[in-house]
Design a protein around this motif. Structure first.
Motif, short mmCIF file in Angstrom:
data_model
loop_
_atom_site.label_atom_id
_atom_site.label_comp_id
_atom_site.label_asym_id
_atom_site.label_seq_id
_atom_site.Cartn_x
_atom_site.Cartn_y
_atom_site.Cartn_z
N GLU A 123 0.84 -1.19 0.00
CA GLU A 123 0.00 0.00 0.00
C GLU A 123 0.88 1.24 0.00
O GLU A 123 2.02 1.20 0.48
CB GLU A 123 -0.86 0.02 1.27
N GLU A 124 0.33 2.33 -0.48
CA GLU A 124 1.09 3.56 -0.44
C GLU A 124 1.28 3.98 1.01
O GLU A 124 0.37 3.87 1.82
CB GLU A 124 0.36 4.66 -1.21
N GLY A 125 2.47 4.42 1.34
CA GLY A 125 2.73 4.84 2.71
C GLY A 125 3.02 3.67 3.63
O GLY A 125 2.85 3.78 4.84
N ALA A 126 3.43 2.55 3.06
CA ALA A 126 3.78 1.39 3.89
C ALA A 126 5.28 1.40 4.18
O ALA A 126 6.08 1.86 3.38
CB ALA A 126 3.39 0.10 3.19
N SER A 127 5.63 0.86 5.34
CA SER A 127 7.02 0.76 5.72
C SER A 127 7.50 -0.68 5.49
O SER A 127 6.69 -1.58 5.25
CB SER A 127 7.17 1.09 7.20
N TRP B 217 -3.70 6.44 9.22
CA TRP B 217 -3.26 6.31 7.84
C TRP B 217 -2.13 7.30 7.60
O TRP B 217 -2.19 8.37 8.18
CB TRP B 217 -4.44 6.58 6.87
N PRO B 218 -1.11 7.00 6.82
CA PRO B 218 -0.84 5.74 6.12
C PRO B 218 -0.37 4.63 7.06
O PRO B 218 -0.09 4.90 8.23
CB PRO B 218 0.27 6.14 5.15
N PRO B 219 -0.30 3.39 6.55
CA PRO B 219 -0.06 2.23 7.41
C PRO B 219 1.20 2.34 8.28
O PRO B 219 1.17 1.92 9.43
CB PRO B 219 0.11 1.06 6.42
N ALA B 220 2.25 2.93 7.74
CA ALA B 220 3.50 3.01 8.51
C ALA B 220 3.31 3.82 9.79
O ALA B 220 4.03 3.63 10.76
CB ALA B 220 4.61 3.62 7.67
N GLU C 109 8.47 11.60 4.07
CA GLU C 109 8.53 10.34 3.31
C GLU C 109 7.15 9.69 3.19
O GLU C 109 6.93 8.87 2.31
CB GLU C 109 9.47 9.34 4.02
N PHE C 110 6.28 10.01 4.13
CA PHE C 110 4.98 9.35 4.16
C PHE C 110 3.83 10.32 3.88
O PHE C 110 2.85 9.97 3.25
CB PHE C 110 4.77 8.64 5.51
#
Lengths: 103, 594
Positions: free
Chosen positions: A25-29, B247-250, B349-350
Motif C-alpha cells: 500500500e502507499e505509505g507502507a514501511s 493512515w498511512p499504514p506506517a 517520506e509518508f
C-alpha cells in the motif's frame, strides 16, 4: 517483489533468498511488509520490532544493501532485506546485537 | 505424544520482570544491597523494548524543588510547591489516587531526578503541560534515559536475560517462589527460583488496534499477577490520546505531531467527520478542538462508532482553513527543531508537508497509558509475600487519569522503591521451594499452541480481541455493550483460546508462539477492564459511560478491586486512601474541570 535472506542456524539451515509477492500500500514501511508476510504468507518469518516509531532501533537490518530501520523506511518498488551485517544471526532477520562477528 | 521443551533453571535472589524504566531502576537499587543476586528477565532487548524509550517526554518534579536543585534550569517557577503538585495529581486523577502514595511520590521525585542527573542524564529546560499549575515537565526523551539505565544496570552486576517472556509466577503457600517463561531465542522453558519478584512490565495498550505503545505491552504482568491471585485496581481506566494516525499504514498509532495536534496542545487543526462537519461544536462549542484529551477522545470516537468517521477508520484533521503561507510558517514557529518529523520518522517520506495544504490527516484516539493495575502499598508490596510491582503496571498514583510527565516520575520513584523493598525482603526471606507439579502444568500450557496441529491462529484471535476492545470496551462504554463484550470474551475463553495453534513448529524465535501466549494475557486483561467498567456506574476521568454521563463523587469515589478467587473473578470496592485533599461531595456532568 520482496526478497528476504532467511536462515535458521540452530537447525543448520544455510542462508537463502526467498521471494514474496506482497501488495504494498502507499505509505507502507518495511515493517508493514514484514507484518504482511508474517500474517498472510509465512508465520515462521523471524524479525524483531518494538516501538515502530524509529526510537528503539531494534528493527535494524540491511534494506537494499544499506543499514536501516524497518519501521521508518518506506517501501517503493522492489526491496531486499538481510540481517544486520556484522552480528551473529539468530534466525532470518533477527541478530544478536551483543555478539559481533567478522563479515 | 506431546512436544518436549529443553529446560533452563536459574537461581537468583531478586527477579525483576521487565528491563526498562521501572525494572531497570528497581534492579539498580536492589543491586546496591551487598551479597544479593539480581536478575532481570525481559521479553525484548534492554533499551530496545518497552514504553520508556518511546516517551517523548517529560519528567515531573515540582517547580520549586527544581529551582532549588538546579538553579540554572530554564523555565522553573519557585511559586510552585510539592503540596500544589500533590493537589494537581489528585485533582487530575479525579480523587481516585492513593494519597499516601502521592505524598511519597512528590517528595521523592526531586531526589530521583538528582540521581538521573548524577548518572549522566542531561537536562536543560522545563515545560508547562496542561493539568499542571506550574511548569514541572523536565524535558528528557526516553531515548536519553535507556542507555543510562543500561549502563547502571551493568555496573551493578545485574544479570540481564533478554528475549525471554515470563508467562507465570510460581507461588508456594501464598509466597512467591519464582517465575517461569519462554526463552524466545531458543525455545527453552525457563524456570526462575527467586526470593523476591518485582513485576515491571507496563500496561496492556496492545489490546487496542490503535496505540502509541510498543509491541510488548500485552498485559503479561497484569495477567500473570491476576492468575496468581494478586489484586488489581482501577482497571477501568485505560487512557487514550486523541490523535494517533490511522493512515498511512506506517504511521498507525503514531501520535500526530503537535503542529497539527488537537486537544489542549493548541494546534490549529480542525477536526472533521465524513460530512465535513466540525463535530466538536456538538461537545464543546467554546473550546472546540482545544478541549481536554478526554472530551476530544469521546467526541472523535462517537463519530467513528456512529459511522461518520474517515475512510480508514478515524476522523479528519484539517489545516485547509489556513492560507498556504501560514501553513508553511506553522512548520517554522511551532517546532523549528523538530519540523515535520516524529521519532525516527521523516514524515515527508509518508505525508509530504505540502499535502497538508490540500488534504486532511486521518486520526483516532490511541491507547496511551494504563492508569490502573496491580494494587500495591507504599512499599510496592502486593497481597502475595515477596511479590512487588512498580511503574505503569501498578495502580494508585494516577487514580483515574495521569498528568503529562508523571509516567517517567512514577517509573523512577516507584521502580527505585520496589528495588529497595524487594532487596530488603530477599535479604531476610527464606527461599521458597519450587512446586514441580505447578512447573510441569505451566510448561504444558506454554507448549500447547506448538503442539496443536490445527485450530485458531493467534493473529486472527488478536485482531478479534482488538476489534472487540476498540468497539465495546474503548473510549465510550455503556452497560448493554459492556455486557455483550463480557459474553463474547467468555465465549472466546471457552472455545477459541483453547484452540490456539502455531503454523510454524520451529522452537527458535517463533513469533506466532509468543503471540499465542500474549493473546491469552490480552484477553484476560480485556475481561477485567470490561467487568470493572461495567461495575463503575458513572463517568469519570478516563472512564466514560454513555448511560451514566455524570461524575458521581458522592457514590463512586472508591476504587474497584479485582481478584481471582477459586477460579472466579471477584469485584469489590475499597474506600480511596485520603490524607490531605477531601474529594468533593456532589454529582457533576462529565468533563467539568474542578
Amino acid at each position: 517483489m520482496v526478497k528476504i535472506l532467511r536462515s535458521n542456524p540452530k537447525k543448520g539451515e544455510n542462508p537463502r533468498y526467498v521471494e514474496y509477492e506482497v501488495p504494498v500500500e502507499e505509505g507502507a514501511s518495511v515493517l508493514n511488509v514484514l507484518s504482511y508476510i508474517y500474517e498472510n504468507i509465512d508465520s515462521g518469518l523471524a524479525y524483531y520490532c518494538s516501538c515502530r516509531i524509529g526510537k528503539c532501533k531494534g528493527c535494524i537490518m540491511m534494506i537494499n544493501g544499506k543499514v536501516g530501520y524497518a519501521c521508518t523506511t518506506p517501501v517503493r518498488g522492489d526491496v531486499t532485506l538481510e540481517p544486520a551485517r556484522g552480528f551473529e544471526v539468530i534466525k532470518d532477520l533477527v541478530v544478536n546485537l551483543e555478539k559481533k562477528v567478522e563479515v | 505424544m506431546g512436544l518436549f521443551m529443553n529446560g533452563e533453571r536459574i537461581e537468583t535472589d531478586v527477579l525483576i520482570i521487565g528491563s526498562e524504566g521501572a525494572g531497570a531502576t528497581a534492579a539498580i537499587e536492589a543491586s546496591k544491597k551487598e551479597g544479593l543476586r539480581v536478575t532481570i528477565a525481559t521479553k525484548g532487548r534492554m533499551g530496545k523494548c518497552g514504553a520508556t524509550v518511546t516517551g517523548d517526554a517529560d519528567f515531573d518534579v515540582d517547580s520549586r524543588s527544581l529551582h532549588e536543585l538546579f538553579p540554572w534550569l530554564e523555565g522553573t517557577d519557585p511559586r510552585d510547591s510539592q503540596e500544589i503538585f500533590f493537589q494537581d495529581i489528585v485533582k487530575g486523577g479525579k480523587y481516585l489516587n492513593n494519597q499516601r502514595m502521592v505524598e511519597i511520590h512528590v517528595k521523592e521525585a526531586p531526589e530521583r531526578l538528582r540521581d538521573l542527573v548524577d548518572w549522566g542524564v542531561k537536562i536543560e529546560w522545563v515545560m508547562h503541560s496542561s493539568g499542571h499549575s506550574y511548569p514541572r515537565g523536565v524535558f528528557i526523551p526516553g531515548t536519553r534515559l535507556v542507555p543510562v539505565f543500561k549502563k547502571k544496570v551493568k555496573e551493578g552486576g545485574v544479570e540481564v536475560i533478554e528475549d525471554t517472556m515470563i508467562t507465570d509466577l510460581l507461588i508456594n503457600d501464598g509466597k512467591v517462589a519464582g517465575a517461569v517463561g519462554l526463552n524466545i531465542r531458543n525455545g527453552n522453558f525457563i524456570v526462575f527460583s527467586a526470593k523476591a519478584v518485582v513485576i515491571a512490565t507496563g500496561g496492556c495498550q496492545r489490546i487496542y488496534p490503535i496505540t502509541t505503545a510498543p509491541e510488548e505491552l500485552t498485559g503479561d504482568g497484569l495477567a500473570m499477577a491476576y492468575r496468581a491471585g494478586v489484586e488489581l485496581a482501577d482497571m477501568e481506566f485505560p487512557m487514550f490520546l486523541p490523535g494517533g494516525f490511522v493512515w498511512p499504514p506506517a504511521l498507525l498509532g503514531v501520535d500526530v505531531p503537535f503542529i497539527l495536534s488537537t486537544a489542549g496542545r493548541y494546534g490549529p487543526g480542525h477536526l472533521l467527520n465524513r460530512y465535513g462537519e466540525r463535530f466538536m461544536e456538538k461537545w464543546a462549542p467554546k473550546t472546540m478542538e482545544h478541549s481536554t484529551r478526554d472530551i476530544c477522545s469521546v467526541a472523535m470516537m462517537t463519530e467513528i462508532l456512529e459511522g461518520r468517521g474517515s475512510k480508514h477508520g478515524g476522523v479528519y484533521v484539517s489545516l485547509k482553513h489556513l492560507p498556504d503561507n501560514l501553513i508553511d510558517f506553522i512548520h517554522e514557529w511551532q517546532a523549528p527543531e523538530v519540523l515535520w518529523r516524529y521519532g525516527g520518522f521523516d514524515l515527508d517520506e509518508f505525508i509530504p508537508r505540502d499535502s497538508l495544504k490540500r488534504e486532511a490527516l486521518e486520526a483516532a484516539p490511541a491507547s496511551h497509558f494504563f492508569n490502573g493495575g496491580i494494587r500495591i502499598n507504599e512499599r510496592c508490596e502486593t497481597n502475595i509475600a515477596g511479590l512487588f510491582a512498580a511503574g505503569e503496571v501498578t495502580a494508585g498514583i494516577h487514580g483515574g487519569n495521569r498528568l503529562s510527565g508523571n509516567a517517567f516520575t512514577e517509573m523512577v520513584v516507584w521502580g527505585t522503591r520496589a528495588g529497595r523493598f524487594a532487596a530488603e525482603f530477599a535479604k531476610r526471606a527464606e527461599r521458597q521451594k519450587i512446586d514441580e507439579a505447578q512447573v510441569e502444568k505451566l510448561q504444558s500450557n506454554i507448549i500447547q499452541p506448538l503442539d496443536r496441529q490445527e485450530g485458531k491462529r493467534p493473529i486472527e484471535l488478536k485482531k478479534k480481541i482488538q476489534e472487540l476492545a476498540w468497539k465495546k470496551v474503548g473510549v465510550i462504554r455503556d452497560g448493554p455493550t459492556l455486557n455483550e463484550a463480557i459474553h463474547e470474551i467468555r465465549a472466546i475463553k471457552e472455545k477459541e483460546l483453547k484452540e490456539l495453534y502455531t503454523q510454524s513448529k520451529d522452537t527458535a524465535w517463533n513469533r506466532e508462539w509468543v503471540e499465542a501466549l500474549q493473546v491469552e494475557n490480552m484477553l484476560q486483561c480485556l475481561e477485567i477492564i470490561a467487568t470493572a467498567a461495567l461495575a463503575r456506574e458513572e463517568s469519570r476521568a478516563a472512564h466514560y459511560r454513555k448511560d451514566f454521563p455524570n461524575t458521581d463523587y458522592l457514590n463512586w469515589t472508591k476504587n474497584i478491586v479485582v481478584k481471582l478467587v477459586n477460579g472466579k473473578m471477584q469485584l469489590r470496592t475499597e474506600p480511596v486512601v485520603v490524607t490531605k485533599l477531601k474529594p468533593p461531595a456532589k454529582v457533576v456532568p462529565y468533563g467539568i474541570v474542578e
